[in-house]
Enzyme design. Sequence first.
Site, PDB file in Angstrom:
ATOM      1  N   GLY A  90     -73.933 -56.259 -26.500  1.00 19.77           N
ATOM      2  CA  GLY A  90     -75.085 -56.267 -27.401  1.00 19.77           C
ATOM      3  C   GLY A  90     -75.704 -54.893 -27.609  1.00 19.77           C
ATOM      4  N   ASN A  91     -75.248 -53.896 -26.843  1.00 18.29           N
ATOM      5  CA  ASN A  91     -75.783 -52.552 -26.995  1.00 18.29           C
ATOM      6  C   ASN A  91     -75.054 -51.872 -28.154  1.00 18.29           C
ATOM      7  OD1 ASN A  91     -76.256 -49.641 -26.562  1.00 18.29           O
ATOM      8  ND2 ASN A  91     -77.267 -50.333 -24.701  1.00 18.29           N
ATOM      9  N   ALA A  92     -75.801 -51.282 -29.055  1.00 20.66           N
ATOM     10  CA  ALA A  92     -75.234 -50.690 -30.271  1.00 20.66           C
ATOM     11  C   ALA A  92     -74.767 -49.250 -30.096  1.00 20.66           C
ATOM     12  CB  ALA A  92     -76.272 -50.761 -31.397  1.00 20.66           C
TER      13      ALA A  92
ATOM     14  N   SER B  63     -80.761 -48.034 -28.211  1.00 22.46           N
ATOM     15  CA  SER B  63     -79.555 -48.699 -28.712  1.00 22.46           C
ATOM     16  C   SER B  63     -79.392 -50.087 -28.102  1.00 22.46           C
ATOM     17  CB  SER B  63     -78.314 -47.852 -28.400  1.00 22.46           C
ATOM     18  OG  SER B  63     -78.136 -47.702 -27.003  1.00 22.46           O
TER      19      SER B  63
END
Length: 176
Positions: free
Chosen positions: A48-50, A150
């Site tokens: 889920g971290n961009a 992020s």
Amino acid sequence: MALRPGQIAAQRKTAFPPSVDEATRLLILGSLPGDASIKQGEYYAHRGNAFWALMDDILAEDLRALPYALRLKRLRARGVGLWDVIESADRPGSLDSAIRGAELRDLNSFIARLPSLQAIAFNGKAASVHGRRQIGPGGADLTLIDLPSSSGANAMMSREMKIEAWRVLRQWIAQP
């Protein structure tokens, strides 16, 4: 101290070593790796971290398709280093807001050993607060940049809004 019902005990979390070299022009500082990152031993490992998608856009490369070690190598080849402002802290789960008893890194000594460094970008508020406190108002003659986190937990901004904010980093990226 007794835990309340439903409360999770804090665990001491430790950060990773830096991914930098003598050509690092841009240092991206996070706060402290989350549980998924610690478990996998990789910066920004939670799906889920961009972070990696943001870097794909900034570098115009598909880093996410590469094995982790090659991702770091590609970042370094483009003058980008990674590290965290916190060495270790007590934290149940992965949220920065749950960090307690943080042991901070010695950022000033570290950045003094990076001869090509021009800018430091803070990935999220916690990284900025702790990092700016250590570096001080002069910023060691570096450009200091506050970025939206992020993390997927930063749901106040869409991925597109994060990409737009992160594009400011392009001016410090070395061309291939």
